[in-house]
Design a protein around this motif. Structure first.
Motif, PDB file in Angstrom:
ATOM      1  N   HIS A   1       0.855  -1.281   0.031  1.00 30.86           N
ATOM      2  CA  HIS A   1      -0.123  -0.033   0.079  1.00 30.86           C
ATOM      3  C   HIS A   1       0.857   1.213   0.057  1.00 30.86           C
ATOM      4  O   HIS A   1       1.817   1.173   0.948  1.00 30.86           O
ATOM      5  CB  HIS A   1      -0.887  -0.078   1.376  1.00 30.86           C
ATOM      6  CG  HIS A   1      -1.491   1.268   1.442  1.00 30.86           C
ATOM      7  ND1 HIS A   1      -2.772   1.754   0.869  1.00 30.86           N
ATOM      8  CD2 HIS A   1      -1.328   2.336   2.404  1.00 30.86           C
ATOM      9  CE1 HIS A   1      -2.995   3.281   1.233  1.00 30.86           C
ATOM     10  NE2 HIS A   1      -2.217   3.406   2.145  1.00 30.86           N
TER      11      HIS A   1
ATOM     12  N   SER B   1       1.217   5.163   0.725  1.00 37.50           N
ATOM     13  CA  SER B   1       0.564   6.041   1.133  1.00 37.50           C
ATOM     14  C   SER B   1       0.423   7.413   0.477  1.00 37.50           C
ATOM     15  O   SER B   1       1.541   7.661  -0.665  1.00 37.50           O
ATOM     16  CB  SER B   1       1.212   6.504   2.568  1.00 37.50           C
ATOM     17  OG  SER B   1       0.718   7.634   3.073  1.00 37.50           O
TER      18      SER B   1
ATOM     19  N   ARG C   1      -1.020   8.989   9.743  1.00 34.74           N
ATOM     20  CA  ARG C   1      -2.408   8.496   9.916  1.00 34.74           C
ATOM     21  C   ARG C   1      -2.914   8.244   8.446  1.00 34.74           C
ATOM     22  O   ARG C   1      -2.786   9.120   7.863  1.00 34.74           O
ATOM     23  CB  ARG C   1      -3.374   9.338  10.708  1.00 34.74           C
ATOM     24  CG  ARG C   1      -4.780   8.780  10.917  1.00 34.74           C
ATOM     25  CD  ARG C   1      -5.574   9.608  11.657  1.00 34.74           C
ATOM     26  NE  ARG C   1      -6.836   8.852  11.965  1.00 34.74           N
ATOM     27  CZ  ARG C   1      -7.531   9.153  13.012  1.00 34.74           C
ATOM     28  NH1 ARG C   1      -7.329  10.111  13.562  1.00 34.74           N
ATOM     29  NH2 ARG C   1      -8.677   8.362  12.947  1.00 34.74           N
ATOM     30  N   ASP C   2      -3.190   6.900   8.248  1.00 35.92           N
ATOM     31  CA  ASP C   2      -3.266   6.508   7.077  1.00 35.92           C
ATOM     32  C   ASP C   2      -4.276   5.377   7.057  1.00 35.92           C
ATOM     33  O   ASP C   2      -4.608   4.732   7.892  1.00 35.92           O
ATOM     34  CB  ASP C   2      -2.002   5.994   6.094  1.00 35.92           C
ATOM     35  CG  ASP C   2      -2.523   6.212   4.452  1.00 35.92           C
ATOM     36  OD1 ASP C   2      -3.552   6.510   3.936  1.00 35.92           O
ATOM     37  OD2 ASP C   2      -1.345   6.250   3.807  1.00 35.92           O
ATOM     38  N   ARG C   3      -5.113   4.785   5.826  1.00 35.60           N
ATOM     39  CA  ARG C   3      -5.968   3.654   5.799  1.00 35.60           C
ATOM     40  C   ARG C   3      -5.508   2.631   4.630  1.00 35.60           C
ATOM     41  O   ARG C   3      -5.235   3.253   3.380  1.00 35.60           O
ATOM     42  CB  ARG C   3      -7.335   4.536   5.601  1.00 35.60           C
ATOM     43  CG  ARG C   3      -8.411   3.548   5.747  1.00 35.60           C
ATOM     44  CD  ARG C   3      -9.701   4.050   5.399  1.00 35.60           C
ATOM     45  NE  ARG C   3      -9.924   4.873   6.631  1.00 35.60           N
ATOM     46  CZ  ARG C   3     -11.290   5.060   6.979  1.00 35.60           C
ATOM     47  NH1 ARG C   3     -12.381   4.787   6.215  1.00 35.60           N
ATOM     48  NH2 ARG C   3     -11.664   5.806   7.947  1.00 35.60           N
ATOM     49  N   ALA C   4      -5.237   1.546   4.996  1.00 37.32           N
ATOM     50  CA  ALA C   4      -5.005   0.665   3.960  1.00 37.32           C
ATOM     51  C   ALA C   4      -6.049  -0.677   4.051  1.00 37.32           C
ATOM     52  O   ALA C   4      -6.484  -0.887   5.306  1.00 37.32           O
ATOM     53  CB  ALA C   4      -3.679   0.219   4.093  1.00 37.32           C
ATOM     54  N   PHE C   5      -6.275  -1.132   3.200  1.00 36.26           N
ATOM     55  CA  PHE C   5      -7.225  -2.213   2.953  1.00 36.26           C
ATOM     56  C   PHE C   5      -6.628  -3.517   2.803  1.00 36.26           C
ATOM     57  O   PHE C   5      -5.810  -3.441   1.880  1.00 36.26           O
ATOM     58  CB  PHE C   5      -8.478  -2.054   2.124  1.00 36.26           C
ATOM     59  CG  PHE C   5      -9.267  -0.726   2.640  1.00 36.26           C
ATOM     60  CD1 PHE C   5     -10.206  -0.658   3.424  1.00 36.26           C
ATOM     61  CD2 PHE C   5      -8.840   0.517   1.915  1.00 36.26           C
ATOM     62  CE1 PHE C   5     -11.206   0.369   3.669  1.00 36.26           C
ATOM     63  CE2 PHE C   5      -9.672   1.795   2.364  1.00 36.26           C
ATOM     64  CZ  PHE C   5     -10.851   1.487   3.341  1.00 36.26           C
TER      65      PHE C   5
END
Length: 94
Positions: free
Chosen positions: A23, A25, A40-44
């Motif tokens: 992933h 960023s 602060r990050d979002r990964a799926f």
């Protein structure tokens, strides 16, 4: 210590068995100053990851080679330049 002057991609590597997902960023590391950085990050997780443990690592990847290029000054850095952060336990939804 000095700030970074070249653009690299902050990446999180997720590994479960023989499956690997990277992933990238959207962080702009050129704005980072020396010292601690909190991201602060979002990964799926990919759909082919199942229940069980997932190894989590982070690295600064060269956009051309897609390999970690910048070494962090921590013991957890492996030979390939990834910094192991720990494991996640994936559980089925309730």
């Amino acid at each position: 210590m000095a700030p970074i002057y070249r653009r690299y991609d902050l990446a999180v590597r997720l590994v479960q068995g023989d499956r690997t997902h990277i992933h990238k960023s959207s962080q702009d590391i050129l704005k980072w100053l020396p010292g601690d950085i909190f991201v602060r990050d979002r990964a799926f997780l990919p759909k082919d990851f199942g229940e069980g443990k997932v190894d989590v690592s982070v690295g600064l990847m060269d956009p051309r080679t897609q390999k970690p290029r910048v070494r962090f000054a921590v013991e957890e850095t492996d030979a390939d330049g990834w910094v192991h952060l720990g494991k996640l336990n994936v559980v089925p939804p309730r």
